[in-house]
Design an enzyme around this catalytic site. Sequence first.
Site, PDB file in Angstrom:
ATOM      1  CE1 TYR A 159      -4.370   1.329  -0.335  1.00 43.89           C
ATOM      2  CE2 TYR A 159      -3.518   2.694   1.864  1.00 43.89           C
ATOM      3  CZ  TYR A 159      -4.418   2.450   0.897  1.00 43.89           C
ATOM      4  OH  TYR A 159      -5.462   3.207   0.653  1.00 43.89           O
ATOM      5  CE  LYS A 179      -7.190   6.381   0.345  1.00 44.70           C
ATOM      6  NZ  LYS A 179      -8.433   7.175  -0.352  1.00 44.70           N
TER       7      LYS A 179
END
Length: 261
Positions: free
Chosen positions: A162, A169
């Site tokens: 990720y 995020k």
Amino acid sequence: MSIPAVKMKLLEGKKGLVVGIANDQSIAWGCARAFRGFGAEVAVTYLNDKAKPHVEPLARELEAPIFMPLDATVPGQMEAVFERIGETWGELDFVVHSIAFAPRDTLAGRVTDAPLAGFLKTMEISCWSFIRMAHLAEPLMKNGGSLFTMTYYGSEKVIENYNIMGVAKAALESAVRYMAAELGPKRIRVHAISPGPLATRAASGIPEFDTLLEKAKRKAPARELVTIDDVGVATAILAHDATRLMTGQVLYIDGGYHIMD
């Protein structure tokens, strides 16, 4: 869960913008369909001319009165959308921000090695664009409203592959808290929605994503994967006035996956 099964007009009279529909597998599509199913009017955007043919039939299905291009990196496009909303509706009740991007080389590499240009592009589209949308939505939310963005568990735990998106995020979730504090006196609520892993086009860029899906299904207490309709219905319910004292939250829609070690 099917949207027709929840066609209670809980949001009748409300008007909102959904950004990020790429096709009928998009989380944004699940949200737009749920809002419409609950009786709201929905404005829709598409990324560019290449994306338009995939989104236009969905906008017609929603009976969207506003259908415009919005690329967060193109100067003036975002402002044009909100200007059109002001001209057409004069007000706004909700915004769903479901866009994120990282250049492939930046996403595939270590965070430690992230080039400045790739980092800035990731943050511009994945975080700053939501802040800018909130700024433009604020004067239209004359009677309060709700702002939603999409996040993921990789913001708080290290998820393999990720990488830089987890950093973006995390910044996005922090922005949600600060904006909730700033906009709360105007009765504008701000939330980050955190779905479990979903097989979307955006997720397809993450290496070994199928393995992550299998793990989520195996470990989640509900023993099933979340769908775009699950995310859409839950998000739409949060736009109802009954949730007016909920704000600044990261809300997990993941079958309980995030509580497991």
